[in-house]
Design an enzyme around this catalytic site. Sequence first.
Site, PDB file in Angstrom:
ATOM      1  N   ASP A  21       0.834  -1.216   0.000  1.00  0.00           N
ATOM      2  CA  ASP A  21       0.000   0.000   0.000  1.00  0.00           C
ATOM      3  C   ASP A  21       0.868   1.265   0.000  1.00  0.00           C
ATOM      4  O   ASP A  21       0.677   2.170   0.821  1.00  0.00           O
ATOM      5  CB  ASP A  21      -0.925   0.025   1.226  1.00  0.00           C
ATOM      6  CG  ASP A  21      -1.668  -1.271   1.436  1.00  0.00           C
ATOM      7  OD1 ASP A  21      -2.072  -1.890   0.428  1.00  0.00           O
ATOM      8  OD2 ASP A  21      -1.849  -1.680   2.595  1.00  0.00           O
ATOM      9  N   GLU A 201     -11.158  -0.709  -4.202  1.00  0.00           N
ATOM     10  CA  GLU A 201     -10.448  -0.078  -3.093  1.00  0.00           C
ATOM     11  C   GLU A 201      -9.169   0.573  -3.618  1.00  0.00           C
ATOM     12  O   GLU A 201      -8.881   0.568  -4.814  1.00  0.00           O
ATOM     13  CB  GLU A 201     -10.108  -1.112  -2.010  1.00  0.00           C
ATOM     14  CG  GLU A 201      -9.149  -2.203  -2.461  1.00  0.00           C
ATOM     15  CD  GLU A 201      -8.846  -3.226  -1.380  1.00  0.00           C
ATOM     16  OE1 GLU A 201      -9.598  -3.298  -0.380  1.00  0.00           O
ATOM     17  OE2 GLU A 201      -7.844  -3.968  -1.536  1.00  0.00           O
ATOM     18  N   HIS A 265      -3.049  -1.284  -5.451  1.00  0.00           N
ATOM     19  CA  HIS A 265      -2.948  -0.226  -4.444  1.00  0.00           C
ATOM     20  C   HIS A 265      -1.847   0.774  -4.806  1.00  0.00           C
ATOM     21  O   HIS A 265      -0.819   0.896  -4.149  1.00  0.00           O
ATOM     22  CB  HIS A 265      -2.703  -0.768  -3.050  1.00  0.00           C
ATOM     23  CG  HIS A 265      -3.123   0.213  -2.001  1.00  0.00           C
ATOM     24  ND1 HIS A 265      -4.206   0.015  -1.184  1.00  0.00           N
ATOM     25  CD2 HIS A 265      -2.635   1.452  -1.678  1.00  0.00           C
ATOM     26  CE1 HIS A 265      -4.355   1.073  -0.394  1.00  0.00           C
ATOM     27  NE2 HIS A 265      -3.408   1.962  -0.690  1.00  0.00           N
ATOM     28  N   ARG A 299       4.580  -8.512  -0.060  1.00  0.00           N
ATOM     29  CA  ARG A 299       4.126  -7.521  -1.029  1.00  0.00           C
ATOM     30  C   ARG A 299       5.151  -6.387  -1.008  1.00  0.00           C
ATOM     31  O   ARG A 299       5.399  -5.793   0.034  1.00  0.00           O
ATOM     32  CB  ARG A 299       2.722  -7.016  -0.695  1.00  0.00           C
ATOM     33  CG  ARG A 299       1.645  -8.068  -0.865  1.00  0.00           C
ATOM     34  CD  ARG A 299       0.261  -7.514  -0.631  1.00  0.00           C
ATOM     35  NE  ARG A 299       0.067  -7.114   0.762  1.00  0.00           N
ATOM     36  CZ  ARG A 299      -1.033  -6.528   1.224  1.00  0.00           C
ATOM     37  NH1 ARG A 299      -2.035  -6.250   0.397  1.00  0.00           N
ATOM     38  NH2 ARG A 299      -1.154  -6.214   2.497  1.00  0.00           N
TER      39      ARG A 299
END
Length: 323
Positions: A21, A201, A265, A299
């Site tokens: 993110d 999102e 993201h 990630r």
Amino acid sequence: MDKNNYRKTLYNEPFIRNRADPYIYRHVDGTCYFTASVPEYDRIILRRSSTLLGLKDEREITVWEKHKKGIMGAHIWAPEIHYINGGWYIYFAAGETENIWEIRPYVLECLDEDPITGEWKELGMMEPFDEYTFRDFSLDMTVFEHKGAWYCVWAEKVSSGKKISNLYIAGMESPCKLSTEQVTLSAPDYDWERVGFWVNEGPGVLKHEDKIYITYSASATGECYCMGMLSIKADENLMDKNAWKKERTPVFQTDRENGIFGPGHNTFVKDDDGNRDIMVYHARQYDEITGDPLYDPNRHTYLMEVGWNQGKPVFDVEHNMKP
């Protein structure tokens, strides 16, 4: 696939490892600030560098830690740092210690000149305009300025029936308070937005010429995670949901040949010369995940130069394959 069996470049190798993110803000003086979710989901970190690529090796500072009980006590997710009207603000999502899925958007404020060494004050949850906003799972808040007005975009699950995560937009009265009711920007209408979960999102805002683009992430957080995109002409009413155009297919998704799995993201920042748009996003280097993908720590943050085709952004790893 062997995760090492592909041609490695700046654009398909992790930029910063184990940071999901990601968000990079370039200040008016050119300084870059980086923040992201850490695998432990327990704190907010900042890095600072005079150059974009310099962020990779800069020392990381923890500016805030989760509460030991009550609100803001679990799942500290997707922080973003912004500079608004002379103050620094970090927007992030958090659950409660006793109810880790009671996710809501919160705001930190720093009025000192230096956000790294300055004091961060908790402003609490983003204040809604009405009684309907932030009543359920709400996260991934971003803010942006357009024609002197500030807007807020976030993801929120509907509070009844199937827990679908939609994207919403609202005007802002202040850095911590909305000024309008929420308007639905996008719902997971297509099959590629409904793999595992029905999700929109992670909105990211990109301005180019006479257009505003909002990219977003869809589906569950494994290999199926991908990016969609909305767009609107800059002179139209941003609060008119019918003025936004939604792309029918993903604009970026898993690229096995280049070792990028579940990209999403994302956000955008200018390069050091101020000429090129750089997308900042997260992805994995593999698709074999044991357990819940949400808790897989690998990630990583990646960079990609945005291509343009007839005024429309193109997100293509091959376009970025530079020797």
